[in-house]
Enzyme design. Structure first.
Site, mmCIF file in Angstrom:
data_model
loop_
_atom_site.group_PDB
_atom_site.id
_atom_site.type_symbol
_atom_site.label_atom_id
_atom_site.label_comp_id
_atom_site.label_asym_id
_atom_site.label_seq_id
_atom_site.Cartn_x
_atom_site.Cartn_y
_atom_site.Cartn_z
ATOM 1 N N GLY A 6 0.791 -1.224 0.000
ATOM 2 C CA GLY A 6 0.000 0.000 0.000
ATOM 3 C C GLY A 6 0.826 1.278 0.000
ATOM 4 O O GLY A 6 0.264 2.365 -0.107
ATOM 5 N N CYS A 7 2.136 1.179 0.090
ATOM 6 C CA CYS A 7 3.000 2.367 0.117
ATOM 7 C C CYS A 7 3.049 2.986 -1.277
ATOM 8 O O CYS A 7 3.426 2.331 -2.253
ATOM 9 C CB CYS A 7 4.402 1.982 0.576
ATOM 10 S SG CYS A 7 5.601 3.333 0.475
ATOM 11 N N ALA A 8 2.659 4.256 -1.372
ATOM 12 C CA ALA A 8 2.638 4.945 -2.662
ATOM 13 C C ALA A 8 4.041 5.086 -3.244
ATOM 14 O O ALA A 8 4.233 4.974 -4.454
ATOM 15 C CB ALA A 8 1.988 6.317 -2.505
#
Length: 140
Positions: free
Chosen positions: A15-17
């Protein structure tokens, strides 16, 4: 000419952009890689330290981790060994991504090291090597 395909593993925080952008850069440069979660990997001191060779504690820690930003953890008061022990319990503290290319281990999206390990020519002026402070990274 005989070409040996390189085995590449990309350890991310799901989920880390920032990690998403980094994976897009690798894919755009023809790199095939396996993605693993940093959070669900069973780290040990020896394995983590293998990614941190010749790096200072400031270079291996995620400066945007909630415990660092809040001041709950002050890395200046810890030895590198103590910090690595904390990272095993709290993988959000690890600077990401961790990337393994065959036997080469890289902490962070270090473009010069990636270019050398993967025989690439990614623009070293790209600002994708660190977390974006505007990215929301508090969720696990």
């Amino acid at each position: 000419m005989f070409y040996v395909k390189k085995s590449v593993t990309f350890y991310e925080k799901p989920g880390c952009a920032g990690n998403k952008k980094q994976k897009e850069v690798l894919s755009a440069n023809g790199v095939d890689f396996e993605v693993k979660s940093m959070l669900s990997t069973n780290w040990d001191i020896k394995t983590l330290n293998s990614f941190f060779q010749d790096l200072s504690k400031e270079q291996i820690v995620n400066q945007f981790a909630p415990q660092i930003k809040s001041g709950e953890i002050n890395i200046k008061k810890l030895t590198k060994e103590q910090l690595v022990e904390l990272m095993i319990k709290e993988p959000l503290l690890i600077k990401r991504p961790l990337i393994q290319v065959n036997d080469i281990k890289i902490c962070g999206f270090d473009i010069p090291k990636l270019n050398k390990a993967l025989n690439l020519e990614i623009d070293t002026k790209k600002e994708i090597g660190t977390c974006q402070s505007s990215d929301s990274c508090t969720s696990v």
